[in-house]
Structures are given as structure tokens and as C-alpha cells.
Design an enzyme around this catalytic site. Structure first.
Site, PDB file in Angstrom:
ATOM      1  CB  ALA A  60      -1.002   0.020   1.148  1.00 26.44           C
ATOM      2  CB  ALA A  61       4.409   2.042  -0.544  1.00 27.38           C
ATOM      3  N   GLY A  62       2.062   2.504  -2.581  1.00 22.29           N
ATOM      4  CA  GLY A  62       1.541   3.194  -3.765  1.00 22.29           C
ATOM      5  C   GLY A  62       0.211   3.881  -3.473  1.00 22.29           C
ATOM      6  CG  ASP A  63      -3.130   1.564  -2.342  1.00 23.73           C
ATOM      7  OD1 ASP A  63      -3.221   1.643  -3.570  1.00 23.73           O
ATOM      8  OD2 ASP A  63      -3.278   0.498  -1.711  1.00 23.73           O
TER       9      ASP A  63
HETATM   10  P1  ATP Z   1       2.583  -1.250  -3.520  1.00 25.59           P
HETATM   11  O1  ATP Z   1       3.574  -2.110  -2.759  1.00 25.59           O
HETATM   12  O2  ATP Z   1       1.527  -0.643  -2.697  1.00 25.59           O
HETATM   13  O3  ATP Z   1       2.047  -1.924  -4.764  1.00 25.59           O
HETATM   14  P2  ATP Z   1       3.731   0.433  -5.440  1.00 25.59           P
HETATM   15  O4  ATP Z   1       4.591  -0.595  -6.098  1.00 25.59           O
HETATM   16  O5  ATP Z   1       2.471   0.840  -6.110  1.00 25.59           O
HETATM   17  O6  ATP Z   1       3.443  -0.008  -3.957  1.00 25.59           O
HETATM   18  P3  ATP Z   1       6.094   1.918  -5.016  1.00 25.59           P
HETATM   19  O7  ATP Z   1       6.643   2.579  -6.199  1.00 25.59           O
HETATM   20  O8  ATP Z   1       6.754   0.690  -4.509  1.00 25.59           O
HETATM   21  O9  ATP Z   1       4.550   1.729  -5.248  1.00 25.59           O
HETATM   22  O10 ATP Z   1       6.055   2.934  -3.790  1.00 25.59           O
HETATM   23  C1  ATP Z   1       5.258   4.110  -3.795  1.00 25.59           C
HETATM   24  C2  ATP Z   1       6.060   5.240  -3.208  1.00 25.59           C
HETATM   25  O11 ATP Z   1       6.451   4.902  -1.860  1.00 25.59           O
HETATM   26  C3  ATP Z   1       7.378   5.531  -3.936  1.00 25.59           C
HETATM   27  O12 ATP Z   1       7.128   6.363  -5.058  1.00 25.59           O
HETATM   28  C4  ATP Z   1       8.157   6.199  -2.834  1.00 25.59           C
HETATM   29  O13 ATP Z   1       7.730   7.531  -2.655  1.00 25.59           O
HETATM   30  C5  ATP Z   1       7.732   5.397  -1.587  1.00 25.59           C
HETATM   31  N1  ATP Z   1       8.663   4.286  -1.353  1.00 25.59           N
HETATM   32  C6  ATP Z   1       8.554   3.026  -1.835  1.00 25.59           C
HETATM   33  N2  ATP Z   1       9.607   2.263  -1.436  1.00 25.59           N
HETATM   34  C7  ATP Z   1      10.372   3.052  -0.662  1.00 25.59           C
HETATM   35  C8  ATP Z   1      11.597   2.864   0.066  1.00 25.59           C
HETATM   36  N3  ATP Z   1      12.237   1.694   0.052  1.00 25.59           N
HETATM   37  N4  ATP Z   1      12.091   3.920   0.770  1.00 25.59           N
HETATM   38  C9  ATP Z   1      11.443   5.113   0.791  1.00 25.59           C
HETATM   39  N5  ATP Z   1      10.304   5.355   0.124  1.00 25.59           N
HETATM   40  C10 ATP Z   1       9.771   4.355  -0.596  1.00 25.59           C
HETATM   41  O1  RIB Z   2      -2.299  -1.837  -2.720  1.00 26.08           O
HETATM   42  C1  RIB Z   2      -2.340  -2.737  -1.653  1.00 26.08           C
HETATM   43  C2  RIB Z   2      -3.600  -3.555  -1.706  1.00 26.08           C
HETATM   44  O2  RIB Z   2      -3.547  -4.376  -2.845  1.00 26.08           O
HETATM   45  C3  RIB Z   2      -3.778  -4.501  -0.540  1.00 26.08           C
HETATM   46  O3  RIB Z   2      -4.436  -3.895   0.556  1.00 26.08           O
HETATM   47  C4  RIB Z   2      -4.546  -5.653  -1.134  1.00 26.08           C
HETATM   48  O4  RIB Z   2      -5.901  -5.671  -0.776  1.00 26.08           O
HETATM   49  C5  RIB Z   2      -4.379  -5.512  -2.644  1.00 26.08           C
HETATM   50  O5  RIB Z   2      -5.535  -5.258  -3.245  1.00 26.08           O
END
Ligand code: ATP
Ligand code: RIB
Length: 302
Positions: A250-253
């Protein structure tokens, strides 16, 4: 800071089953895990809670089944001040995500869509009213739902942010005139055929995204490398804030919610991406999806 922003999210609501293990199994392998637990999740619900924790007046448009998980998830959304009057309750089972988390905080996710796949596209679009300032969508509902919601919002002049997770080849040409398109690295590859591993490939992919969707900005989420912004004229790379990674789920969310609100407040895309990077760095330092979402105080104290 964001309390005058009226936002809606059209998206998924899932119960997340999180299994922790040091090393993930290969096909045919049977390994022991170290912990497991249930957590509230779903990309739509996470982003709605992300917006609400940051202070925006937020409603979620989606679907859960009338089962124990659905009831728990709705209660939690209400406790987080998310308006659930446009979440319908019907369908087979509430969505479930099985998340395997390895010793380095990296996840592998399998989603059972359940009720999320039963959202009606025109009912979802009809929930998008003139009083909204901002709409967020993701790709964890059916493509028709995303397209009809986005088109209704664009028609009404509502700022529209398309988060492209999970990775799918979706018809971006069907959602012309959005404000921000924001995929992560693998989603960028799915939509453009290009993995954004350096400035040249980031620019190439960003140009394709803008050309296909006619968005104003392409914001690529680049994990530990931070993010990039392309506005059709210049490309900016914004490094991540340092963080101790526990769980990237959920870092992306979290990034998308914070970036969208700061863009609404300031109209400044660079400031918006800085805010997204700050919020994302907090998210990766916490276990779980919804628990990752920070408040404005937590971001400013960082
Ligand atoms: P998710 O795991 O929710 O699918 P995502 O792959 O959509 O995430 P990421 O690009 O991994 O998104 O991360 C979203 C944002 O979180 C990045 O653009 C950055 O700002 C932050 N982030 C991710 N990983 C790190 C890290 N290792 N250290 C610091 N900030 C991070
Ligand atoms: O972006 C993270 C989410 O992706 C999780 O909460 C999980 O429900 C999946 O849909």
C-alpha cells in the site's frame, strides 16, 4: 490543510490475509511462515482511508458482500470517517487478498475479487456528483467501472487521478482528459511495454502514457528511487525519503492519496510529488495496508 477538499474513490475493498516468511516458496516447495494476520485493505479502501486521514471529506464507491469480512471492513471505514453511503452490499463474497511478505518486506499478492467484480459501471458513475473536487480510481475493479467513473468525472470537470494498480493492459484511450496518471514500475511496463529503469526509459514511457490518455501529468512511482513527473515539457526526478522498510504493501496507495491532495491544495505538481514521497516513505516503514496511511502531523514531523 486538506479539509475543504471533497473527494471520492471508486475502488476495491478487500480483507488482506498477510503471511510473513523469510523466503517465499518456489513451485512444489512447502515452507514455514513466521506469523500471519488479517488486515483491512483493498486499493480503493486504502486510498479512501489515506485521503480521510489527511483530512479530506471522503466517500468510497464500491461493493462488499453481506458477510463477516464485509461488515468488519465497512465498520472500519466508518471509524476512519469515510462516507460509505455509496458502498453497496450484495454479491457473492467480499474481496480477499492473500499477501506473502518476505524477510525484506517485499510482497506477492493474489486477489480474489468477489464483490469488487460485481460493481455496476453506471451505478458507480451515477454516484459521482457535481459537489466533488477530486476522484481517485485504481484498476482493482472491472475496466468498465473505471472507464465510466473517469468519464463522468471528466465531464463534470472534477480533477481525476488514475492509479494504475494492479498491473493491467487497460484501454487508456477510453479515458481521455484525466488530470494525473500514476502507475508504479510494473504497471508502467504493462501499459507501455517499457520498464522505467533509467531516465531515458522513464521519459519514453511517460510520453506514451500522456499520448494515450491525454492526461496533464504522468507521475511514475519508482519504489526506493522515489518518483518522476512528466508534464509534456519537462521531466523531473524526485528522490525517495530514506526509510527503514518493513512492508511495502500500500505504499503506492498512500503515495497517490497524499500526492492528489497536495496537488488539489497547491496546484504545484512538484510539491504534490514531494508529499507523495514523504507519505510513501512512512507507509513502507509500517506493517499492513490501511495502517500505513499517515496523518498530516505524522508527515510534517518526519
Ligand atoms: P505497492 O507495494 O503498494 O504496490 P507500489 O509498487 O504501487 O506499492 P512503489 O513505487 O513501490 O509503489 O512505492 C510508492 C512510493 O512509496 C514511492 O514512489 C516512494 O515515494 C515510496 N517508497 C517506496 N519504497 C520506498 C523505500 N524503500 N524507501 C522510501 N520510500 C519508498
Ligand atoms: O495496494 C495494496 C492492496 O492491494 C492490498 O491492501 C490488497 O488488498 C491488494 O488489493
Amino acid at each position: 490543510m486538506y479539509s475543504n477538499i471533497r473527494a471520492a474513490v471508486v475502488g476495491s475493498i478487500n480483507m488482506d490475509l498477510i503471511l510473513n516468511m523469510e523466503k517465499v516458496p518456489q513451485a512444489g516447495e512447502n515452507l514455514l511462515g513466521t506469523h500471519y494476520g488479517y488486515a483491512n485493505g483493498g486499493k480503493g479502501a486504502n486510498q479512501a482511508i489515506g485521503l480521510s486521514r489527511l483530512g479530506a471529506k471522503t466517500k468510497l464507491i464500491g461493493k462488499v458482500a453481506n458477510d463477516a469480512n464485509g461488515q468488519k471492513l465497512l465498520k472500519n471505514l466508518t471509524n476512519n470517517n469515510v462516507d460509505i453511503s455509496d458502498v453497496s452490499i450484495s454479491g457473492s463474497q467480499t474481496g480477499l487478498a492473500a499477501i506473502i511478505l518476505d524477510g525484506e518486506g517485499r510482497n506477492r499478492i493474489v486477489v480474489y475479487e468477489g464483490a469488487n467484480a460485481e460493481i455496476d459501471p453506471s451505478e458507480a458513475a451515477d454516484c459521482i456528483k457535481d459537489d466533488l473536487d477530486l476522484l481517485l480510481v485504481q484498476f482493482e475493479t472491472r475496466e468498465e467501472v473505471v472507464i465510466s467513473a473517469v468519464n463522468r468525472a471528466v465531464e463534470k470537470g472534477i480533477t481525476t487521478v488514475v492509479d494504475c494498480g494492479p498491473a493491467k493492459k487497460i484501454a487508456l484511450e477510453e479515458m481521455q482528459g484525466i488530470t494525473i496518471i500514476t502507475p508504479n514500475e510494473s504497471e508502467t511496463k504493462a501499459l507501455t511495454g517499457i520498464f522505467p529503469d533509467n531516465e531515458e526509459t522513464i521519459l519514453e514511457a511517460s510520453k506514451i502514457l500522456l499520448r494515450r490518455s491525454k492526461a496533464r501529468y504522468a507521475v511514475l512511482k519508482l519504489g526506493e528511487r522515489g518518483c518522476s513527473v512528466w508534464d509534456g515539457e519537462s521531466l523531473k526526478m524526485l528522490p525517495a525519503y530514506p526509510s527503514k522498510v518493513v512492508d511495502t504493501t500500500a505504499a503506492g496507495d498512500c503515495f497517490t492519496a497524499a500526492m492528489a491532495l497536495e496537488f488539489m491544495r497547491s496546484g504545484d505538481m512538484i510539491a504534490a510529488c514531494e508529499m507523495g514521497n514523504r507519505a510513501g516513505s512512512i507507509a513502507v516503514s509500517r506493517m499492513g495496508a490501511e495502517a500505513s496511511m499517515p496523518t498530516v502531523n505524522e508527515i510534517t514531523k518526519q
